[in-house]
Design an enzyme around this catalytic site. Structure first.
Site, PDB file in Angstrom:
ATOM      1  N   ARG A  21       0.828  -1.213   0.000  1.00 47.01           N
ATOM      2  CA  ARG A  21       0.000   0.000   0.000  1.00 47.01           C
ATOM      3  C   ARG A  21       0.854   1.252   0.000  1.00 47.01           C
ATOM      4  O   ARG A  21       0.475   2.284  -0.528  1.00 47.01           O
ATOM      5  CB  ARG A  21      -0.935   0.012   1.217  1.00 47.01           C
ATOM      6  N   SER A  38      -1.257 -16.796   5.906  1.00 42.10           N
ATOM      7  CA  SER A  38      -2.362 -16.008   6.444  1.00 42.10           C
ATOM      8  C   SER A  38      -3.568 -16.835   6.884  1.00 42.10           C
ATOM      9  O   SER A  38      -4.683 -16.583   6.461  1.00 42.10           O
ATOM     10  CB  SER A  38      -2.800 -15.004   5.365  1.00 42.10           C
ATOM     11  N   CYS A  42      -5.928 -18.372  15.508  1.00 41.98           N
ATOM     12  CA  CYS A  42      -6.770 -18.247  16.692  1.00 41.98           C
ATOM     13  C   CYS A  42      -8.071 -19.037  16.552  1.00 41.98           C
ATOM     14  O   CYS A  42      -8.756 -19.293  17.540  1.00 41.98           O
ATOM     15  CB  CYS A  42      -7.062 -16.770  16.966  1.00 41.98           C
ATOM     16  N   THR A 272      16.447  -5.026  14.203  1.00 47.28           N
ATOM     17  CA  THR A 272      17.314  -5.938  14.968  1.00 47.28           C
ATOM     18  C   THR A 272      18.705  -5.317  15.114  1.00 47.28           C
ATOM     19  O   THR A 272      18.932  -4.167  14.700  1.00 47.28           O
ATOM     20  CB  THR A 272      17.467  -7.283  14.225  1.00 47.28           C
ATOM     21  N   ILE A 277      17.885  -5.514   8.899  1.00 49.57           N
ATOM     22  CA  ILE A 277      16.934  -6.574   9.254  1.00 49.57           C
ATOM     23  C   ILE A 277      15.965  -6.115  10.348  1.00 49.57           C
ATOM     24  O   ILE A 277      16.396  -5.675  11.420  1.00 49.57           O
ATOM     25  CB  ILE A 277      17.682  -7.851   9.712  1.00 49.57           C
ATOM     26  N   ALA A 279      12.490  -7.305  12.742  1.00 51.03           N
ATOM     27  CA  ALA A 279      11.832  -8.524  13.226  1.00 51.03           C
ATOM     28  C   ALA A 279      10.599  -8.136  14.032  1.00 51.03           C
ATOM     29  O   ALA A 279      10.520  -7.029  14.574  1.00 51.03           O
ATOM     30  CB  ALA A 279      12.782  -9.354  14.071  1.00 51.03           C
ATOM     31  N   LEU A 280       9.632  -9.067  14.114  1.00 49.65           N
ATOM     32  CA  LEU A 280       8.361  -8.747  14.781  1.00 49.65           C
ATOM     33  C   LEU A 280       7.618 -10.008  15.187  1.00 49.65           C
ATOM     34  O   LEU A 280       8.022 -11.123  14.836  1.00 49.65           O
ATOM     35  CB  LEU A 280       7.478  -7.913  13.843  1.00 49.65           C
ATOM     36  N   ASP A 282       5.703 -12.998  17.436  1.00 37.31           N
ATOM     37  CA  ASP A 282       5.992 -13.896  18.560  1.00 37.31           C
ATOM     38  C   ASP A 282       7.490 -14.133  18.746  1.00 37.31           C
ATOM     39  O   ASP A 282       7.916 -14.614  19.795  1.00 37.31           O
ATOM     40  CB  ASP A 282       5.345 -15.270  18.315  1.00 37.31           C
ATOM     41  N   LYS A 433     -24.269   3.971  35.511  1.00 39.87           N
ATOM     42  CA  LYS A 433     -22.868   4.017  35.967  1.00 39.87           C
ATOM     43  C   LYS A 433     -22.194   2.745  35.456  1.00 39.87           C
ATOM     44  O   LYS A 433     -22.497   1.651  35.931  1.00 39.87           O
ATOM     45  CB  LYS A 433     -22.791   4.074  37.494  1.00 39.87           C
TER      46      LYS A 433
HETATM   47  P1  FAD Z   1       2.895 -16.800  13.025  1.00 44.31           P
HETATM   48  O1  FAD Z   1       1.556 -16.238  12.759  1.00 44.31           O
HETATM   49  O2  FAD Z   1       3.008 -18.097  13.718  1.00 44.31           O
HETATM   50  O3  FAD Z   1       3.646 -16.903  11.630  1.00 44.31           O
HETATM   51  C1  FAD Z   1       4.957 -17.336  11.517  1.00 44.31           C
HETATM   52  C2  FAD Z   1       5.125 -18.150  10.254  1.00 44.31           C
HETATM   53  O4  FAD Z   1       6.499 -18.171   9.900  1.00 44.31           O
HETATM   54  C3  FAD Z   1       4.730 -19.618  10.436  1.00 44.31           C
HETATM   55  O5  FAD Z   1       3.678 -19.962   9.554  1.00 44.31           O
HETATM   56  C4  FAD Z   1       6.008 -20.389  10.141  1.00 44.31           C
HETATM   57  O6  FAD Z   1       5.777 -21.579   9.411  1.00 44.31           O
HETATM   58  C5  FAD Z   1       6.799 -19.401   9.311  1.00 44.31           C
HETATM   59  N1  FAD Z   1       8.248 -19.600   9.392  1.00 44.31           N
HETATM   60  C6  FAD Z   1       9.000 -19.771  10.507  1.00 44.31           C
HETATM   61  N2  FAD Z   1      10.303 -19.898  10.188  1.00 44.31           N
HETATM   62  C7  FAD Z   1      10.374 -19.810   8.861  1.00 44.31           C
HETATM   63  C8  FAD Z   1      11.459 -19.891   7.926  1.00 44.31           C
HETATM   64  N3  FAD Z   1      12.707 -20.055   8.348  1.00 44.31           N
HETATM   65  N4  FAD Z   1      11.194 -19.774   6.611  1.00 44.31           N
HETATM   66  C9  FAD Z   1       9.902 -19.578   6.182  1.00 44.31           C
HETATM   67  N5  FAD Z   1       8.856 -19.513   7.000  1.00 44.31           N
HETATM   68  C10 FAD Z   1       9.083 -19.619   8.322  1.00 44.31           C
HETATM   69  N6  FAD Z   1      -3.471 -14.623  19.749  1.00 44.31           N
HETATM   70  C11 FAD Z   1      -4.420 -13.772  20.173  1.00 44.31           C
HETATM   71  O7  FAD Z   1      -4.133 -12.580  20.339  1.00 44.31           O
HETATM   72  N7  FAD Z   1      -5.690 -14.208  20.432  1.00 44.31           N
HETATM   73  C12 FAD Z   1      -6.059 -15.501  20.265  1.00 44.31           C
HETATM   74  O8  FAD Z   1      -7.229 -15.872  20.477  1.00 44.31           O
HETATM   75  C13 FAD Z   1      -5.068 -16.429  19.843  1.00 44.31           C
HETATM   76  N8  FAD Z   1      -5.375 -17.742  19.689  1.00 44.31           N
HETATM   77  C14 FAD Z   1      -4.408 -18.603  19.245  1.00 44.31           C
HETATM   78  C15 FAD Z   1      -4.751 -19.953  19.089  1.00 44.31           C
HETATM   79  C16 FAD Z   1      -3.791 -20.849  18.637  1.00 44.31           C
HETATM   80  C17 FAD Z   1      -4.153 -22.286  18.487  1.00 44.31           C
HETATM   81  C18 FAD Z   1      -2.482 -20.392  18.301  1.00 44.31           C
HETATM   82  C19 FAD Z   1      -1.440 -21.351  17.779  1.00 44.31           C
HETATM   83  C20 FAD Z   1      -2.140 -19.055  18.460  1.00 44.31           C
HETATM   84  C21 FAD Z   1      -3.097 -18.145  18.938  1.00 44.31           C
HETATM   85  N9  FAD Z   1      -2.794 -16.801  19.128  1.00 44.31           N
HETATM   86  C22 FAD Z   1      -3.763 -15.935  19.573  1.00 44.31           C
HETATM   87  C23 FAD Z   1      -1.428 -16.273  18.901  1.00 44.31           C
HETATM   88  C24 FAD Z   1      -1.269 -15.632  17.531  1.00 44.31           C
HETATM   89  O9  FAD Z   1      -1.697 -16.541  16.562  1.00 44.31           O
HETATM   90  C25 FAD Z   1       0.195 -15.267  17.326  1.00 44.31           C
HETATM   91  O10 FAD Z   1       0.571 -14.343  18.313  1.00 44.31           O
HETATM   92  C26 FAD Z   1       0.475 -14.652  15.961  1.00 44.31           C
HETATM   93  O11 FAD Z   1       0.103 -15.531  14.942  1.00 44.31           O
HETATM   94  C27 FAD Z   1       1.963 -14.319  15.827  1.00 44.31           C
HETATM   95  O12 FAD Z   1       2.274 -13.894  14.544  1.00 44.31           O
HETATM   96  P2  FAD Z   1       3.708 -14.187  13.934  1.00 44.31           P
HETATM   97  O13 FAD Z   1       3.713 -13.600  12.554  1.00 44.31           O
HETATM   98  O14 FAD Z   1       4.752 -13.779  14.882  1.00 44.31           O
HETATM   99  O15 FAD Z   1       3.794 -15.771  13.851  1.00 44.31           O
END
Ligand code: FAD
Length: 444
Positions: A21, A38, A42, A272, A277, A279-280, A282, A433
């Site tokens: 965008r 994508s 959750c 980082t 680089i 990062a963001l 989990d 209230k």
């Molecule tokens: P992710 O969304 O996990 O994406 C990371 C991706 O990177 C993965 O698909 C992985 O395969 C890929 N990857 C990793 N290493 C590499 C590599 N070297 N090369 C290529 N690809 C790679 N959060 C909430 O706030 N509310 C909720 O209700 C909630 N429920 C959840 C329920 C479940 C079952 C789970 C598993 C998580 C839940 N979460 C919830 C947490 C939320 O999904 C995560 O906080 C969020 O997805 C984090 O985003 P991310 O991009 O860091 O990681």
């Protein structure tokens, strides 16, 4: 400008969409090692339980649709196995063809997420009925097991959000659940007196709740779970949900700075230790919004927010991430449990001076049918009135009050401002209230 993104789910996909965008011409390549991008992490427990009844609903975007909508180069089943930061290159393994190749970048974005923790508990590798839950293939495995084997009993290990959601969803399928938690309470973001309501409710719903007992070993290929106390539980399936650890091996191998728990250290611009680089999500250590200390909070809101900020900063906006409050909500059977900010446990550990208010207002006007009390707790600084956090447990209207508290905290309001918040009111929804006003009156 050539931007390479590692990870194609919450953080990665948000970054990619926002980048496009902001910049029509950037070359954007997004690598995802799994098949799906994508997807709705959750929603996974609710698909297993049957509330979400179509698998396709979990897939928010397909590679084809997202590629064409945003003009992105998305490569699924493609794992980045190495970062060469000196030469600004990544090494990619294509899991479809088995081939390995290099791709250059100007800016690299890491959003690899976190993996379920699977400790080397004796017998764990022999279990053929033990599951963790992170992605769609994990979900397919649990669903197939439940459909084909028709288990009558499950042990859920770990009483965090995923553990509780799984306990409820398995229960919905008629499976008797034993929930095992090593600490003295489930749901760590709640303080003990708040979570005791949740404990009672779980027991009322026929969940066998075992607290202060960890898993010592597994026997009979997972047919038996043996706890530290010596108690043995005979079961048909096991869900291991004891938390997650950042998936940061490639960052570590590239000497990108990590904290002692393996999370990538970033500055307030989400950059980082390497100039090129970001990062963001989990995988990173961020700042706690309330106490300003470094922490790790693996939730979807931070991943999405940070994705937008990373994209903004790549495009020269110099935007800071203000920190994470950890606002969270979970459905636990008939209850809604929500929290934001710092609870008493955190404040005590950090030696911060605080005061606590508990109230039990109705979810809406008592004379209109269907009102239930909400147990609410607020922590705050008695000197300045700064709000540290809030927790709520109830059947209705809980998350809306906690959302208001989260807004108040991020907006810098104090407890003295809470009286003046003016929420909407009609008997089916509220009292004149609001519970948030009540917290303010008590704090005065
Ligand atoms: P992710 O969304 O996990 O994406 C990371 C991706 O990177 C993965 O698909 C992985 O395969 C890929 N990857 C990793 N290493 C590499 C590599 N070297 N090369 C290529 N690809 C790679 N959060 C909430 O706030 N509310 C909720 O209700 C909630 N429920 C959840 C329920 C479940 C079952 C789970 C598993 C998580 C839940 N979460 C919830 C947490 C939320 O999904 C995560 O906080 C969020 O997805 C984090 O985003 P991310 O991009 O860091 O990681």
């Amino acid at each position: 400008k050539k931007i390479v993104i590692v990870g194609g789910v919450a953080g990665g996909a948000s970054t990619a969409a926002r980048l496009r965008r902001l910049d029509e011409n950037a070359q954007i390549i997004m690598f995802e090692k799994g098949e799906y991008i994508s997807f709705a992490n959750c929603g996974l427990p609710y698909y297993i339980g049957g509330t979400i009844n179509e698998r396709e609903k979990l897939i928010v975007q397909t590679v084809e649709a997202m590629s064409s909508k945003f003009n992105l180069n998305i490569r699924n089943l493609s794992e980045v196995v190495k970062i060469n930061k000196e030469e600004k290159k990544v090494v990619v393994k294509n899991h479809k063809s088995g081939e390995t190749y290099e791709e250059t970048y100007d800016t690299l974005v890491l959003s690899p997420g976190a993996n379920p923790i699977k400790p080397p508990i004796p017998g764990i590798d022999e279990c053929d009925n033990l599951f963790t839950l992170r992605n769609i293939p994990d979900t397919d495995k649990v669903k197939a097991y439940v459909d084909n084997k028709k288990p009558k009993h499950a042990v859920v290990i770990g009483g965090g959000f995923i553990g509780l959601e799984m306990a409820e969803n398995l229960h919905e399928l008629g499976i008797k659940v034993t929930l095992v938690e090593a600490s003295d309470q489930v749901m760590a973001p709640l303080d003990i007196e708040m979570v005791s309501i949740v404990h009672d409710h779980l027991i009322d719903k026929d969940v066998e709740l075992i607290l202060k007992d960890g898993v010592n070993s597994f026997a009979d290929k997972g047919g038996k779970v043996i706890l530290s106390s010596g108690k043995e539980i005979v079961t048909d399936m096991i869900i291991l949900s004891i938390g997650v650890k950042p998936e940061t091996t490639i960052a570590k191998d590239a000497n990108i700075k990590l904290n002692e728990r393996g999370a990538i250290v970033v500055d307030e611009y989400m950059k980082t230790s390497d100039e090129n680089i970001y990062a963001l999500g989990d995988a990173v250590e961020i700042m706690d919004f309330v106490n300003k200390k470094p922490t790790m909070i693996p939730l979807a809101w931070p991943a999405n927010r940070q994705g937008r900020i990373v994209a903004n900063n790549i495009c020269g906006k110099n935007e800071k991430y203000k920190g994470t409050l950890g606002s969270s909500v979970a459905k636990v059977f008939d209850y809604t449990v929500a929290t934001t900010g710092n609870n008493e446990k955190i404040l005590k550990r950090l030696g911060i001076d605080y005061e606590v208010i508990h109230i039990h207002p109705g979810s809406h006007a008592g004379y209109y049918p269907g009102a239930f009390p909400i147990a609410m707790k607020m922590t705050f600084d008695p000197k300045t009135g700064k709000i540290f956090g809030a927790q709520g447990v109830g059947m209705d209207g809980v998350e809306k009050r906690i959302d208001v508290m989260a807004t108040a905290i991020k907006g810098g309001l104090t407890v003295f401002d809470l009286q003046d918040i003016e929420p909407c009111y009609a008997p089916p929804y509220n009292s004149a209230k609001d519970p948030v006003n009540m917290l303010g009156y008590y704090a005065e």
